[in-house]
Motif scaffolding. Structure first.
Motif, PDB file in Angstrom:
ATOM      1  N   TRP A  75       0.829  -1.211   0.000  1.00 26.69           N
ATOM      2  CA  TRP A  75       0.000   0.000   0.000  1.00 26.69           C
ATOM      3  C   TRP A  75       0.861   1.258   0.000  1.00 26.69           C
ATOM      4  N   ILE A  76       1.923   1.255   0.802  1.00 28.88           N
ATOM      5  CA  ILE A  76       2.813   2.417   0.859  1.00 28.88           C
ATOM      6  C   ILE A  76       3.484   2.642  -0.494  1.00 28.88           C
ATOM      7  N   LEU A  77       3.990   1.560  -1.087  1.00 33.59           N
ATOM      8  CA  LEU A  77       4.623   1.684  -2.399  1.00 33.59           C
ATOM      9  C   LEU A  77       3.623   2.165  -3.450  1.00 33.59           C
ATOM     10  N   GLN A  78       2.397   1.662  -3.386  1.00 38.28           N
ATOM     11  CA  GLN A  78       1.376   2.115  -4.320  1.00 38.28           C
ATOM     12  C   GLN A  78       1.078   3.603  -4.134  1.00 38.28           C
ATOM     13  N   GLY A  79       1.086   4.055  -2.867  1.00 42.71           N
ATOM     14  CA  GLY A  79       0.845   5.466  -2.611  1.00 42.71           C
ATOM     15  C   GLY A  79       1.901   6.353  -3.258  1.00 42.71           C
ATOM     16  N   ILE A  80       3.178   5.942  -3.136  1.00 45.36           N
ATOM     17  CA  ILE A  80       4.253   6.711  -3.771  1.00 45.36           C
ATOM     18  C   ILE A  80       4.099   6.669  -5.293  1.00 45.36           C
ATOM     19  N   TYR A  81       3.794   5.484  -5.808  1.00 44.98           N
ATOM     20  CA  TYR A  81       3.657   5.300  -7.262  1.00 44.98           C
ATOM     21  C   TYR A  81       2.563   6.215  -7.825  1.00 44.98           C
ATOM     22  N   ARG A  82       1.432   6.231  -7.161  1.00 44.83           N
ATOM     23  CA  ARG A  82       0.306   7.020  -7.665  1.00 44.83           C
ATOM     24  C   ARG A  82       0.491   8.508  -7.412  1.00 44.83           C
ATOM     25  N   LEU A  83       1.231   8.851  -6.375  1.00 45.27           N
ATOM     26  CA  LEU A  83       1.513  10.260  -6.101  1.00 45.27           C
ATOM     27  C   LEU A  83       2.213  10.911  -7.282  1.00 45.27           C
ATOM     28  N   GLY A  84       3.100  10.167  -7.931  1.00 47.86           N
ATOM     29  CA  GLY A  84       3.831  10.706  -9.070  1.00 47.86           C
ATOM     30  C   GLY A  84       3.152  10.496 -10.398  1.00 47.86           C
ATOM     31  N   GLY A  85       2.016   9.834 -10.394  1.00 45.52           N
ATOM     32  CA  GLY A  85       1.287   9.661 -11.636  1.00 45.52           C
ATOM     33  C   GLY A  85       1.672   8.449 -12.441  1.00 45.52           C
ATOM     34  N   GLY A  86       2.449   7.523 -11.850  1.00 47.23           N
ATOM     35  CA  GLY A  86       2.746   6.288 -12.561  1.00 47.23           C
ATOM     36  C   GLY A  86       4.204   6.092 -12.895  1.00 47.23           C
ATOM     37  N   TRP A  87       4.430   5.271 -13.931  1.00 46.77           N
ATOM     38  CA  TRP A  87       5.769   4.774 -14.260  1.00 46.77           C
ATOM     39  C   TRP A  87       6.759   5.875 -14.627  1.00 46.77           C
ATOM     40  N   GLN A  88       6.313   6.909 -15.336  1.00 47.52           N
ATOM     41  CA  GLN A  88       7.229   7.904 -15.897  1.00 47.52           C
ATOM     42  C   GLN A  88       8.043   8.611 -14.819  1.00 47.52           C
ATOM     43  N   THR A  89       7.453   8.891 -13.688  1.00 42.61           N
ATOM     44  CA  THR A  89       8.143   9.631 -12.620  1.00 42.61           C
ATOM     45  C   THR A  89       8.521   8.743 -11.443  1.00 42.61           C
ATOM     46  N   TRP A  90       8.288   7.435 -11.564  1.00 42.25           N
ATOM     47  CA  TRP A  90       8.397   6.546 -10.417  1.00 42.25           C
ATOM     48  C   TRP A  90       9.782   6.568  -9.772  1.00 42.25           C
ATOM     49  N   SER A  91      10.831   6.303 -10.524  1.00 41.70           N
ATOM     50  CA  SER A  91      12.164   6.158  -9.932  1.00 41.70           C
ATOM     51  C   SER A  91      12.629   7.440  -9.254  1.00 41.70           C
ATOM     52  N   ALA A  92      12.470   8.584  -9.935  1.00 42.89           N
ATOM     53  CA  ALA A  92      12.925   9.841  -9.364  1.00 42.89           C
ATOM     54  C   ALA A  92      12.149  10.177  -8.098  1.00 42.89           C
ATOM     55  N   LEU A  93      10.830   9.949  -8.118  1.00 44.71           N
ATOM     56  CA  LEU A  93      10.014  10.252  -6.942  1.00 44.71           C
ATOM     57  C   LEU A  93      10.364   9.332  -5.784  1.00 44.71           C
ATOM     58  N   TYR A  94      10.575   8.053  -6.077  1.00 39.49           N
ATOM     59  CA  TYR A  94      10.918   7.104  -5.028  1.00 39.49           C
ATOM     60  C   TYR A  94      12.195   7.521  -4.307  1.00 39.49           C
ATOM     61  N   VAL A  95      13.222   7.843  -5.074  1.00 44.18           N
ATOM     62  CA  VAL A  95      14.490   8.261  -4.472  1.00 44.18           C
ATOM     63  C   VAL A  95      14.312   9.540  -3.669  1.00 44.18           C
ATOM     64  N   ALA A  96      13.554  10.495  -4.197  1.00 47.55           N
ATOM     65  CA  ALA A  96      13.330  11.754  -3.485  1.00 47.55           C
ATOM     66  C   ALA A  96      12.629  11.512  -2.154  1.00 47.55           C
ATOM     67  N   VAL A  97      11.628  10.627  -2.140  1.00 43.18           N
ATOM     68  CA  VAL A  97      10.906  10.321  -0.903  1.00 43.18           C
ATOM     69  C   VAL A  97      11.850   9.731   0.134  1.00 43.18           C
ATOM     70  N   PHE A  98      12.740   8.846  -0.295  1.00 40.30           N
ATOM     71  CA  PHE A  98      13.613   8.186   0.669  1.00 40.30           C
ATOM     72  C   PHE A  98      14.740   9.103   1.151  1.00 40.30           C
TER      73      PHE A  98
END
Length: 433
Positions: A75-98
């Protein structure tokens, strides 16, 4: 006049310390960012791509995805994924969150008159390199750090943090044991920690069960139970030594279906059983230390906070060395208890031990980064491992074992019966002198 007196008595500003901590944080993270541009390190980002691929599948309606993770973690990972709008921004957003999570822990640990905890956390996480940005384990590590910091001041929050950690990574459930101290029947704070743990932990477990069913909710335990002997684990150390420093090519390293580098060959089954025994001993140690703290300490005991934190540190260390799958990011779990102990300052007798632990864990973090990613290819070399890289791995594992014994001894010392402790009959009764 009143304003003048207030200004005169106000504590002096410590902004130079805060600026220095920010500078250390930024410089060390920038160095880790530079490492990512090197081929020897770049593959640490693969896990985020793995998460993103399977989160995309989940959003497309597929089931049976990411079953190795507890449902609340997904659920947490899905929240981050959807916060960025999907695959296109996923990696950059994930790193920024951490990176922000890493910084938030350091900020929480910072105190105007005591920056030791924050400095340790910054150096400890920096020593492990960029892997912390690309694995999930910084979340339970942060939750444990906050629980250790708030354990006496905000007991319900601390219990809730442990409950959340247990819901997303399982192992923090062991930490509620020492947080039961002093006896919950006599301590409102202990009852508060139990309440926070029960509401958050069992609440999320119930939500997982209702939403996903028993089979999916229990799948992380099944997944873990079926895994083999990972090359970086402490139980694998004897075989890694033989594989590298003898001419016996009997042991093969392979990528298992669990996306882990595991060993095949003689004695692997026996060492898996050793890991099982060590896990059972970890559970027994957690129960014993929890009982010792509950029996020997009381609410007004000045040793209470540090004894709980030392017990937590011992249990986390024992969990790490018993694990048959000691992935490099697991080392991050160890930082919270030590950082919180440095913030609370502790008894005079404990301070020099804390310095030893802080330095040793920063070294452990650096050794872990040297084994993965820097030394990964040497450790996996076929048919025999490379001596220097495997030596670093073995040194890291021996250090973890030594620190576990050290932490256990300190916990026992910190939880000795107090001469003025109340008897089990009630808080008003005094122990005869």
């Amino acid at each position: 006049m009143t304003h003048t007196r207030f200004a005169a008595s106000a504590p002096p500003t410590r902004w130079p310390v805060a600026v220095a901590l920010i500078a250390v944080f930024l410089v060390t993270r920038y160095i880790s960012h530079l490492f990512l541009g090197l081929d020897e390190v770049a593959f640490v980002a693969n896990d985020v791509s793995y998460y993103g691929y399977h989160l995309f599948r989940l959003d497309e309606g597929e089931s049976g995805v990411m079953v190795e993770y507890p449902v609340p973690a997904v659920w947490i990972l899905q929240g981050i994924y959807r916060l960025g709008g999907g695959w296109q921004t996923w990696s950059a957003l994930y790193v920024a969150v951490f990176i922000l999570l890493d910084a938030l822990v350091a900020i929480t640990l910072y105190r105007r008159d005591n920056a030791a905890g924050a400095l340790f956390w910054i150096l400890f996480t920096a020593a492990q390199g960029p892997i912390l940005w690309f694995r999930f384990d910084l979340i339970p590590a942060a939750l444990v750090a906050w629980a250790c910091l708030f354990v006496t001041r905000y007991p319900k929050v601390a219990g809730g943090m442990v409950g959340l950690g247990a819901a997303i990574k399982l192992w923090p459930a062991l930490l509620i044991g020492p947080m039961l101290a002093p006896h919950p029947w006599r301590s409102a704070r202990a009852r508060g920690r139990v309440l926070g743990f029960a509401v958050v932990g069992f609440g999320l477990a119930a939500a997982s069960l209702i939403s996903s069913g028993w089979s999916r909710s229990s799948s992380p335990l099944t997944w873990q139970g079926q895994r083999g002997l990972q090359i970086e684990s402490v139980p694998a150390s004897p075989l890694m030594f033989l594989r590298t420093f003898t001419d016996n090519p009997s042991w093969n390293i392979f990528l298992s279906p669990y996306n882990a580098l595991e060993l095949q060959g003689p004695y692997v089954g026996g060492l898996l059983r050793v890991s099982t025994v060590l896990t059972a001993l970890t559970l027994a140690a957690a129960a014993y230390l929890s009982y010792r703290l509950i029996r020997n300490l009381h609410d007004d005991d000045e040793r209470l906070h540090e004894a709980i934190l030392l017990a937590v540190l011992t249990i986390v260390l024992a969990t790490v060395i018993a694990n048959k799958t000691l992935s490099p990011q697991y080392v991050a779990w160890l930082g919270g208890p030590v950082a919180a102990l440095l913030v609370t300052r502790g008894s005079a007798w404990l301070r020099r031990h804390l310095i030893v632990f802080a330095v040793a864990l920063v070294i452990v973090g650096a050794l872990t980064q040297m084994t993965y990613p820097w030394g990964a290819y040497g450790i996996m070399a076929i048919p025999l491992g490379s001596g220097p890289e495997t030596s670093v791995l073995l040194l890291r594992n021996l250090t973890l074992v030594a620190l576990t014994g050290y932490a256990l001894a300190l916990t026992i010392l910190a939880s000795r019966p107090s001469p003025d402790a109340p008897t089990p009959a009630g808080p008003a009764a005094a122990t005869p002198r």
